[in-house]
Design an enzyme around this catalytic site. Sequence first.
Site, short mmCIF file in Angstrom:
data_model
loop_
_atom_site.label_atom_id
_atom_site.label_comp_id
_atom_site.label_asym_id
_atom_site.label_seq_id
_atom_site.Cartn_x
_atom_site.Cartn_y
_atom_site.Cartn_z
CE LYS A 80 23.54 44.16 52.91
NZ LYS A 80 22.07 44.15 52.64
N GLY A 81 27.50 38.92 53.96
CA GLY A 81 27.38 37.48 54.18
C GLY A 81 28.21 36.93 55.31
CD GLU B 261 33.85 36.66 51.24
OE1 GLU B 261 32.78 36.55 51.86
OE2 GLU B 261 34.00 37.42 50.27
CG ASP B 262 29.24 34.53 52.99
OD1 ASP B 262 30.17 35.04 52.35
OD2 ASP B 262 28.04 34.69 52.68
CG ASP C 169 29.98 30.88 43.78
OD1 ASP C 169 30.09 29.70 43.45
OD2 ASP C 169 29.05 31.60 43.39
CE LYS D 202 27.54 26.75 45.81
NZ LYS D 202 26.42 27.56 45.23
CG PHE E 26 20.26 28.87 45.30
CD1 PHE E 26 20.28 29.40 44.03
CD2 PHE E 26 20.26 29.74 46.39
CE1 PHE E 26 20.28 30.78 43.84
CE2 PHE E 26 20.26 31.10 46.22
CZ PHE E 26 20.28 31.63 44.94
CB VAL E 27 24.09 26.74 50.24
CG1 VAL E 27 24.23 25.27 49.93
CG2 VAL E 27 25.26 27.52 49.67
CG ASP F 158 21.70 37.19 50.22
OD1 ASP F 158 22.85 36.82 49.96
OD2 ASP F 158 21.07 38.02 49.54
NE ARG G 9 22.17 39.19 53.96
CZ ARG G 9 23.05 39.15 52.96
NH1 ARG G 9 24.03 38.27 53.00
NH2 ARG G 9 22.97 39.97 51.94
C1 PRP Z 1 29.00 36.69 48.26
C2 PRP Z 1 29.92 36.15 49.33
C3 PRP Z 1 31.30 36.48 48.82
C4 PRP Z 1 31.12 36.38 47.33
C5 PRP Z 1 31.65 35.08 46.84
O1 PRP Z 1 28.78 38.05 48.48
O2 PRP Z 1 29.68 36.75 50.59
O3 PRP Z 1 31.70 37.78 49.19
O4 PRP Z 1 29.72 36.48 47.04
O5 PRP Z 1 31.46 34.94 45.46
P1 PRP Z 1 32.65 34.80 44.42
O6 PRP Z 1 33.63 33.80 44.95
O7 PRP Z 1 31.94 34.31 43.17
O8 PRP Z 1 33.27 36.15 44.22
P2 PRP Z 1 27.60 38.87 47.80
O9 PRP Z 1 28.17 39.66 46.66
O10 PRP Z 1 26.47 37.95 47.49
O11 PRP Z 1 27.21 39.92 48.91
P3 PRP Z 1 26.67 39.69 50.41
O12 PRP Z 1 27.81 39.06 51.18
O13 PRP Z 1 26.37 41.07 50.89
O14 PRP Z 1 25.46 38.79 50.34
#
Ligand code: PRP
Length: 180
Positions: free
Chosen positions: A42-43, A98-99, A102, A130, A151-152, A158, A164
């Site tokens: 969803k991000g 992507e948002d 990480d 990041k 923690f952003v 979220d 969000r």
């Molecule tokens: C978050 C974000 C990416 C992923 C990045 O999604 O939107 O998809 O984590 O992390 P990584 O580089 O460590 O793989 P999340 O699983 O939190 O789901 P969401 O988007 O629904 O909040």
Amino acid sequence: MLQDIERVLISEEEIKKRTRELGAQISKDYEGKELVVIGILKGASLFTSDLFRSITIPAELDFMRISSYGASTKSTGVHRVLLDLDYTLDGRHVLIVEDIVDTGLTIKFLLEYLGQRGPSSLKVATLLDKPTRRKVDVPIHYRGFEVPDEFVCGCGLDYAEKYRNLRDIVILKPEVYSGK
Ligand code: PRP
């Protein structure tokens, strides 16, 4: 919600400006090509919507939803697809949005997964990067901002499904996520 914010890291205005710049660059790079923009729910839903409207060439919009498998996915890199595309990508130029990148494990999975569907090209755009958290090396072709290991939240990101809808990228007060 506002009382949980320690400080604003990136303002709405900065995000808007950078999104417009990325949209202009993408429009230039994909001129004359069949572009499919895929936001990862969803991000990335909010950033994808804004970025998509900043793209001035013909483009298609779609979304996928990926879930980490079990509680420790984030470290194992095992994912499952909760919402998939129902067509092949033969000959299409695909931009994953992507948002945040990480550990890089989600993008690594998506590049492999979508790469099997025959796209002419497969690139990655992310609002936030990041790099200090990276576990696998992944390409990022369009990057909004590099962020520190804090923690952003906000702009689609979220904490426990909250925040969000904040318009800025913020850092939460530690007591919010440490449960104190
Ligand atoms: C978050 C974000 C990416 C992923 C990045 O999604 O939107 O998809 O984590 O992390 P990584 O580089 O460590 O793989 P999340 O699983 O939190 O789901 P969401 O988007 O629904 O909040």
